[in-house]
Scaffold this motif. Sequence first.
Motif, PDB file in Angstrom:
ATOM      1  N   VAL A 107     -24.983  16.869 -31.984  1.00  0.00           N
ATOM      2  CA  VAL A 107     -23.724  16.610 -32.692  1.00  0.00           C
ATOM      3  C   VAL A 107     -23.782  17.239 -34.078  1.00  0.00           C
ATOM      4  O   VAL A 107     -22.787  17.815 -34.557  1.00  0.00           O
ATOM      5  N   ARG A 108     -24.945  17.154 -34.716  1.00  0.00           N
ATOM      6  CA  ARG A 108     -25.107  17.781 -36.030  1.00  0.00           C
ATOM      7  C   ARG A 108     -24.855  19.283 -35.947  1.00  0.00           C
ATOM      8  O   ARG A 108     -24.156  19.859 -36.806  1.00  0.00           O
ATOM      9  N   PRO A 152     -24.248   9.992 -43.365  1.00  0.00           N
ATOM     10  CA  PRO A 152     -25.185  10.669 -44.267  1.00  0.00           C
ATOM     11  C   PRO A 152     -25.114  12.194 -44.164  1.00  0.00           C
ATOM     12  O   PRO A 152     -25.229  12.891 -45.176  1.00  0.00           O
ATOM     13  N   TRP A 153     -24.913  12.723 -42.930  1.00  0.00           N
ATOM     14  CA  TRP A 153     -24.775  14.172 -42.796  1.00  0.00           C
ATOM     15  C   TRP A 153     -23.594  14.675 -43.621  1.00  0.00           C
ATOM     16  O   TRP A 153     -23.687  15.693 -44.322  1.00  0.00           O
ATOM     17  N   ALA A 154     -22.474  13.978 -43.510  1.00  0.00           N
ATOM     18  CA  ALA A 154     -21.281  14.401 -44.240  1.00  0.00           C
ATOM     19  C   ALA A 154     -21.520  14.384 -45.748  1.00  0.00           C
ATOM     20  O   ALA A 154     -21.123  15.317 -46.466  1.00  0.00           O
ATOM     21  N   ARG A 155     -22.194  13.359 -46.219  1.00  0.00           N
ATOM     22  CA  ARG A 155     -22.451  13.254 -47.654  1.00  0.00           C
ATOM     23  C   ARG A 155     -23.322  14.411 -48.130  1.00  0.00           C
ATOM     24  O   ARG A 155     -23.085  14.986 -49.205  1.00  0.00           O
ATOM     25  N   GLU A 156     -24.312  14.776 -47.316  1.00  0.00           N
ATOM     26  CA  GLU A 156     -25.206  15.877 -47.689  1.00  0.00           C
ATOM     27  C   GLU A 156     -24.480  17.219 -47.695  1.00  0.00           C
ATOM     28  O   GLU A 156     -24.900  18.157 -48.376  1.00  0.00           O
ATOM     29  N   ASN A 157     -23.390  17.310 -46.932  1.00  0.00           N
ATOM     30  CA  ASN A 157     -22.698  18.583 -46.792  1.00  0.00           C
ATOM     31  C   ASN A 157     -21.344  18.619 -47.489  1.00  0.00           C
ATOM     32  O   ASN A 157     -20.541  19.524 -47.229  1.00  0.00           O
ATOM     33  N   GLY A 158     -21.069  17.649 -48.351  1.00  0.00           N
ATOM     34  CA  GLY A 158     -19.819  17.660 -49.096  1.00  0.00           C
ATOM     35  C   GLY A 158     -18.591  17.422 -48.254  1.00  0.00           C
ATOM     36  O   GLY A 158     -17.498  17.909 -48.569  1.00  0.00           O
TER      37      GLY A 158
END
Length: 413
Positions: A75-76, A100-106
């Motif tokens: 999914v990532r 958390p993925w979204a936060r790391e990638n803006g």
Amino acid sequence: MRIVQLANAYSPTSGGLRTVVDALGRGYVAAGHDRVLVIPGKRHTREEGESGLVVTFPGVPVSGGYRVIPRFAPVRELLEELKPDTVEVSDKATLAAAGPWARENGVGAVLISHERLDAVTAARFPHAWRTGNRLLRPALHRRSRNLAEGYDAIVVASAFAGQEFDGTSAPLCEIPLGVDLDLFRPRPAAREAGPDAGSDVGPDVGSDAGVGASVGTGAGAGERAGVHLVYSGRLSVEKNPIAAVAAVKALIAAGLPVHLDVYGTGSQRHHLERAAAGLPIAFHGHLADRAELAARIAEADVVLAPGPAETFGLSVLEAMACGTPVITADTGGAGELLAPHAGLAAASNGPAFAGAVAQVMEWPEAERRAAARLRAEEFPWSRTIASMLALHDRLPGDRGPLATGTGTRSGPG
């Protein structure tokens, strides 16, 4: 704006979750946005449709006929390819890592909380909860709090649902869900004569003496007599459908003729069929044709919704949209939907539900049906979609500061 919706336990029989995800997705596309849906399936597929791109990843079967994507890694990779503006997650398991993925990638990230972990655990494992809730409750609260802090916003549909996230730093947005008011609507014309049940119910209808009586005709669909009841939902422990069976027993013991139609499937079906032996209860399984389901609900006198841990109660709202009053559990969030003469909340057991049915049947039919429909009309999907789009538009990024309290909530009338 490109919105990627991620949902586990999404299947043809997944009821409320699928209804919400699909309704929001159609609304996003209608508003001109690019919507992608990521769900589990039997194999990896990628198909473009009227409501946007749908991607399935091989899912592991779990209870209830559902599937869950076991790993977030594929999914990532998809998210990195799609480059979404926001992600909308309807899962607290493997797909929760999208926050958390979204936060790391803006990228903006919102979690829709479809169920309360503590309430579902208590309903599904009552003995373990009674003996170990002093340890389980704080552990589950910590998990919910930690989960929430990985997101820019948490969407809940009721005050009850929001209590799970007390003490979290993430903004909590209470946005009630909606109902298709064209699909779920009252029957075209009132019946010429309905059951006048109020005078037939004695004062003992709510007593424990009525429960356990093996009385009834075993009537199936089409052989209804007296008060017509409906249960529509998953046949699982946490939905507590056994209370609907017990309510029928109590009503019959009190001398009130009833018939219960059950629509849904799940792990409890065989247990329920055994418990309902000899009673005027018909099990119809999952009814995929929602227009047909709506028509049958509209023909009922009362809908029973005994689930003690509902965070909203879509089936309750759909019943009221059909002009059918509802008996809900007095715990959970479904009771927040009720209004005067649209239904009652009662303890989630047979005798209490039987007493509530008797009380509702004392109200004039035209009044209770009109009150139910009027209350449902306060919850069009258009309002929910507009609130969700406003939230997505304000998620962190280049779209401006996030505001809490997106959407307005209509409390019980």
